[in-house]
Write a protein that holds these residues in place. Structure first.
Motif, short mmCIF file in Angstrom:
data_model
loop_
_atom_site.label_atom_id
_atom_site.label_comp_id
_atom_site.label_asym_id
_atom_site.label_seq_id
_atom_site.Cartn_x
_atom_site.Cartn_y
_atom_site.Cartn_z
N ALA A 107 0.83 -1.21 0.00
CA ALA A 107 0.00 0.00 0.00
C ALA A 107 0.87 1.25 0.00
CB ALA A 107 -0.92 -0.01 1.22
N LEU A 108 1.90 1.26 0.83
CA LEU A 108 2.80 2.41 0.88
C LEU A 108 3.53 2.59 -0.45
CD1 LEU A 108 4.14 4.68 2.46
CD2 LEU A 108 5.77 3.01 3.36
N ALA A 109 3.98 1.49 -1.04
CA ALA A 109 4.67 1.57 -2.33
C ALA A 109 3.75 2.10 -3.41
CB ALA A 109 5.21 0.18 -2.72
N ALA A 110 2.48 1.69 -3.39
CA ALA A 110 1.52 2.16 -4.40
C ALA A 110 1.27 3.66 -4.26
CB ALA A 110 0.22 1.39 -4.27
N TYR A 111 1.18 4.13 -3.02
CA TYR A 111 1.01 5.57 -2.80
C TYR A 111 2.20 6.34 -3.36
CZ TYR A 111 1.07 10.08 -0.41
OH TYR A 111 1.14 11.42 -0.15
N ARG A 112 3.40 5.88 -3.07
CA ARG A 112 4.59 6.56 -3.55
C ARG A 112 4.69 6.52 -5.07
NH1 ARG A 112 8.55 4.22 1.23
NH2 ARG A 112 8.20 5.94 2.72
#
Length: 367
Positions: free
Chosen positions: A345-350
């Motif tokens: 999820a964090l990678a997708a946001y970035r």
């Protein structure tokens, strides 16, 4: 991250600063439910939410998107659209196992304050949310959604909010007599909101020509989708007929594209509408623009106007009819890219913040 749950905290002053944190479940108060977030979409729309997280006048008060899921003294929690299942309930009218579509924080779980619970769903009545747009506070029971189809499940969070925005823009154009334009230029034409707008305009019998504006690398593939009457690259804007009245719909807030269109058409540009701010780091470059003053489009406000005009039932009926027509072709516009867990999820946001996702994919996170 441990089994107690996770969330992603974002710096309110610098949206590039985000971190995955443990989010232990607090005890429920009377009237609250805890929901496990089953899936949500990560789109450019979410970057617009982050850009307008702090109060900016968008809601007509001193609130912004961070106020949906975080107190003022806490890091921002990004709103996302998705599905969730109730795992614990201290609220009348909502039971464990009930499933809802709606607005959630970018996290594994959410605590919601239930109001007006009924067969169709409920409204979140958290104090800080009461003065925010009502459309964001409604949680709809999946079983009660007349236009929900199980086969469309993964496409709902990816396309539904963005299609609704595109449909509402098309409705405003029709309502305003297309602003007198003979051609509607749609910037960031490969975006999902733009596709919803192009699809909705194409269904009208009498309408202006639609021209999709995109990067040169996307022209051929986007033209093959037959959403717009024409697709051209940004460097071809000056080849458009400046004598034909035009309107611009800017999906990304890209100042360079806006200046090119305004400079080319001048006073023959009849409307310049800004929808999103996914190009959050692009210079606005609005000073001294020839032609009309830019105007923002705010989907919740347009929704409230049409509900007042038509009534809630008729509004829902029209949306359902348009949505089901769109879903007959939507899968060809985006393949679902599923990712699981907090790190993903964090990678997708970035990735979305950097503007690098594949426009032909719809990112769905399963927490």
């Amino acid at each position: 991250m441990n089994d107690s749950g996770w969330a992603i905290d974002i710096d309110r002053d610098d949206i590039t600063q985000a971190s995955l944190v443990a989010d232990p479940p607090p005890p429920l108060q009377s009237g609250q439910v805890r929901a496990r977030i089953d899936s949500y979409a990560m789109t450019a729309n979410n970057i617009t939410y982050a850009v307008f997280g702090k109060p900016s006048g968008l809601f007509g008060n001193d609130q912004g998107y961070w106020d949906f899921f975080a107190e003022r003294d806490a890091p921002g929690r990004l709103p996302v659209w998705g599905f969730a299942t109730v795992t614990e309930s201290a609220a009348d009218g909502v039971a464990v196992g009930d499933r809802f579509y709606g607005y959630y924080p970018m996290a594994s779980h959410a605590v919601l304050d239930v109001g007006k619970a009924g067969p169709a769903g409920f409204t979140d009545v958290t104090q800080r949310r009461k003065t925010l747009p009502p459309i964001y506070n409604q949680y709809q029971r999946i079983d009660a959604l007349v236009d929900y189809r199980a086969a469309h499940h993964d496409h709902w969070p990816v396309f539904r909010p963005l299609f609704l925005t595109g449909w509402l823009i098309a409705d405003q154009f029709e309502d305003e007599g297309d602003y007198g334009a003979a051609q509607i230029l749609i910037a960031s034409a490969s975006s999902k909101t733009a596709i919803g707008l192009g699809f909705s305009l194409a269904r009208r019998a009498n309408r202006p020509e639609t021209v999709g504006l995109t990067s040169a690398a996307n022209v051929e593939a986007l033209a093959a989708q037959a959403i717009y009457d024409r697709v051209i690259s940004y460097d071809q804007i000056f080849a458009l007929n400046a004598g034909a009245p035009a309107a611009l719909v800017d999906m990304a807030g890209n100042g360079a594209v806006t200046r090119s269109v305004h400079s080319h058409f001048g006073n023959n540009l009849k409307a310049s509408i800004v929808v999103g701010k996914s190009h959050w780091d692009a210079r606005a470059d609005d000073n001294g623009l020839p032609g009309p003053q830019r105007q923002g489009f705010f989907a919740p406000g347009r929704s409230q106007k049409r509900i007042a005009d038509w009534g809630g039932a008729e509004f829902g009926k029209r949306i359902a009819e348009a949505w089901l027509a769109f879903m007959a072709v939507a899968p060809r516009f985006a393949a679902i890219d599923k990712r699981r867990g907090g790190d993903a999820a964090l990678a997708a946001y970035r990735e979305m913040l950097a503007g690098t996702p594949n426009p032909k994919a719809g990112i769905v996170i399963e927490p």
